[in-house]
Scaffold this motif. Sequence first.
Motif, PDB file in Angstrom:
ATOM      1  N   MET A   1      99.396  55.373  72.033  1.00 16.04           N
ATOM      2  CA  MET A   1     100.049  54.307  72.792  1.00 16.04           C
ATOM      3  C   MET A   1      99.221  53.985  74.032  1.00 16.04           C
ATOM      4  SD  MET A   1     103.924  54.173  74.342  1.00 16.04           S
ATOM      5  CE  MET A   1     103.744  55.780  75.144  1.00 16.04           C
ATOM      6  N   ILE A   2      98.958  52.713  74.238  1.00 14.97           N
ATOM      7  CA  ILE A   2      98.173  52.269  75.386  1.00 14.97           C
ATOM      8  C   ILE A   2      99.114  51.820  76.494  1.00 14.97           C
ATOM      9  CG2 ILE A   2      96.501  50.575  76.220  1.00 14.97           C
ATOM     10  CD1 ILE A   2      95.254  50.527  73.470  1.00 14.97           C
ATOM     11  N   LEU A   3      98.900  52.374  77.695  1.00 16.78           N
ATOM     12  CA  LEU A   3      99.689  51.992  78.860  1.00 16.78           C
ATOM     13  C   LEU A   3      98.804  51.260  79.865  1.00 16.78           C
ATOM     14  CD1 LEU A   3     101.764  55.237  79.610  1.00 16.78           C
ATOM     15  CD2 LEU A   3     102.466  53.229  78.293  1.00 16.78           C
ATOM     16  N   PRO A   4      99.289  50.177  80.482  1.00 13.67           N
ATOM     17  CA  PRO A   4      98.503  49.507  81.528  1.00 13.67           C
ATOM     18  C   PRO A   4      98.391  50.410  82.756  1.00 13.67           C
ATOM     19  CG  PRO A   4     100.715  48.590  81.426  1.00 13.67           C
ATOM     20  CD  PRO A   4     100.600  49.526  80.258  1.00 13.67           C
ATOM     21  N   ALA A   5      97.180  50.724  83.137  1.00 19.50           N
ATOM     22  CA  ALA A   5      96.989  51.666  84.234  1.00 19.50           C
ATOM     23  C   ALA A   5      97.411  51.096  85.575  1.00 19.50           C
ATOM     24  CB  ALA A   5      95.522  52.090  84.290  1.00 19.50           C
ATOM     25  N   SER A   6      97.575  49.784  85.653  1.00 17.67           N
ATOM     26  CA  SER A   6      97.975  49.164  86.913  1.00 17.67           C
ATOM     27  C   SER A   6      99.418  49.476  87.285  1.00 17.67           C
ATOM     28  CB  SER A   6      97.797  47.641  86.821  1.00 17.67           C
ATOM     29  OG  SER A   6      98.528  47.122  85.724  1.00 17.67           O
ATOM     30  N   ALA A   7     100.220  49.930  86.328  1.00 18.45           N
ATOM     31  CA  ALA A   7     101.621  50.241  86.597  1.00 18.45           C
ATOM     32  C   ALA A   7     101.748  51.665  87.148  1.00 18.45           C
ATOM     33  CB  ALA A   7     102.450  50.095  85.331  1.00 18.45           C
TER      34      ALA A   7
ATOM     35  N   ALA B   1     103.315  58.976  84.089  1.00 16.32           N
ATOM     36  CA  ALA B   1     103.439  59.432  82.703  1.00 16.32           C
ATOM     37  C   ALA B   1     102.188  60.195  82.268  1.00 16.32           C
ATOM     38  CB  ALA B   1     103.678  58.235  81.788  1.00 16.32           C
ATOM     39  N   ALA B   2     101.031  59.716  82.711  1.00 18.51           N
ATOM     40  CA  ALA B   2      99.775  60.384  82.372  1.00 18.51           C
ATOM     41  C   ALA B   2      99.709  61.770  83.020  1.00 18.51           C
ATOM     42  CB  ALA B   2      98.595  59.531  82.819  1.00 18.51           C
TER      43      ALA B   2
ATOM     44  N   LEU C   1      91.524  58.643  79.058  1.00 21.97           N
ATOM     45  CA  LEU C   1      91.354  58.364  80.493  1.00 21.97           C
ATOM     46  C   LEU C   1      90.120  57.503  80.749  1.00 21.97           C
ATOM     47  CD1 LEU C   1      92.231  59.003  83.464  1.00 21.97           C
ATOM     48  CD2 LEU C   1      90.672  60.966  83.347  1.00 21.97           C
ATOM     49  N   PRO C   2      90.281  56.357  81.435  1.00 24.42           N
ATOM     50  CA  PRO C   2      89.099  55.555  81.771  1.00 24.42           C
ATOM     51  C   PRO C   2      88.320  56.163  82.930  1.00 24.42           C
ATOM     52  CG  PRO C   2      91.061  54.544  82.708  1.00 24.42           C
ATOM     53  CD  PRO C   2      91.535  55.720  81.895  1.00 24.42           C
ATOM     54  N   THR C   3      87.012  56.122  82.837  1.00 25.87           N
ATOM     55  CA  THR C   3      86.147  56.429  83.973  1.00 25.87           C
ATOM     56  C   THR C   3      85.133  55.292  84.077  1.00 25.87           C
ATOM     57  OG1 THR C   3      84.294  57.630  82.942  1.00 25.87           O
ATOM     58  CG2 THR C   3      86.338  58.873  83.330  1.00 25.87           C
ATOM     59  N   GLU C   4      84.296  55.325  85.093  1.00 30.82           N
ATOM     60  CA  GLU C   4      83.312  54.260  85.236  1.00 30.82           C
ATOM     61  C   GLU C   4      82.196  54.364  84.187  1.00 30.82           C
ATOM     62  OE1 GLU C   4      81.742  57.509  87.954  1.00 30.82           O
ATOM     63  OE2 GLU C   4      83.618  56.835  87.072  1.00 30.82           O
TER      64      GLU C   4
ATOM     65  N   LEU D   1      95.459  55.495  79.009  1.00 26.22           N
ATOM     66  CA  LEU D   1      95.534  54.614  80.172  1.00 26.22           C
ATOM     67  C   LEU D   1      94.474  53.520  80.025  1.00 26.22           C
ATOM     68  CD1 LEU D   1      95.937  57.085  83.184  1.00 26.22           C
ATOM     69  CD2 LEU D   1      97.664  55.544  82.245  1.00 26.22           C
ATOM     70  N   ASP D   2      94.906  52.282  80.074  1.00 25.58           N
ATOM     71  CA  ASP D   2      93.978  51.163  79.935  1.00 25.58           C
ATOM     72  C   ASP D   2      93.489  50.738  81.317  1.00 25.58           C
ATOM     73  OD1 ASP D   2      92.530  48.930  79.333  1.00 25.58           O
ATOM     74  OD2 ASP D   2      94.124  47.905  78.239  1.00 25.58           O
TER      75      ASP D   2
END
Length: 343
Positions: A1-7, A13-14, A26-29, A174-175
């Motif tokens: 499940m993909i969650l918008p990381a801006s929320a 939740a993460a 988890l997104p990184t640069e 997390l997107d």
Amino acid sequence: MILPASAPESIAAAADQIRAGKLLGLPTETVYGLAAHADDDAAVAQIFRAKGRPADHPLIVHVAHADAVAHYASAVPEFAQKLMQAFWPGPLTLILPRRPGVASAAAGGNPSIGLRCPSHPVAQALLTKLLEDVGLDALPVWGVAAPSANQFGRVSPTTAAHVQAEFGDDLLILDGGACQVGIESTIIDCTRGQPVLLRPGAITPAQVQAVCGLKVLLKSELSALAAPAPKASGTLESHYAPQATVRLMTAKDLQTALTLLGHEAPSQTVRPSIAVYSRTVVAKASTHVLYRRMPDDAASTAQQLFAALRDFDAQGVKLIWIETPPDAQDWDGVRDRLQRAAS
């Protein structure tokens, strides 16, 4: 499940996912990571199983800031401290001697450990929450182990959709958008008195040397030193490989190969079997060839490289012909990934 990381609730939740000993996209640069509580050996074992990764191939532990390093490292040389001050948060991993009994599974049982402080705001938000948001029933989580979120040896993911394609809908992801750097971090070994480059990345040896004032050795120059380089993530000969076969070619050889294919009339029914990724504009030979131009600069190429390889696979090509990158230090990270993909 993909969650918008801006929320804000997504970060919460993460954090709950990590504290519960579960995996997280988890997104990184650099690239997206498959994250777990670095000090929970059972949670880390899930990473190795999910990726099909050998348990002795160490993972990189991501921390919120340099103050968390003391939890994992038994010593931090002065030149390593300078590198942290200059490049953290950012795409630089430092190999340091590991404190006994700490993050053994994440380190692959090795006496050293790789540490990085990511600059991506989503990664920073999660790591900070895990470290500082504690209570009666919650201890600090000093870091998360987070190798690239893909099957072992395959192309690294740079979007949340890439991660979902690898592990399905059950994984919480997390997107945080497309990764800005696009290739994995530079790895510098700091366990032998002077910096040793184990994996090239966006931060070059010249930049490292300018900051710490010490010559950066290459792995090929370690013969005069007593011990071999420690194991590190992403340094196997074959890695970052798409399903299609990758071949590196000079611009001249690339054009010659395309010319030998001959020319065909345009057809909507022919599925491309060869992809070409080059900086030099080449004459397309046939409808069997899918052409994509490589950017002229290393940073832009790195940012799109893995997405391009995944796209070629998605279009069903069997061969990917890639123009060899320039012989310049800023291209070392791209060249390293392509050489491993072609190995």
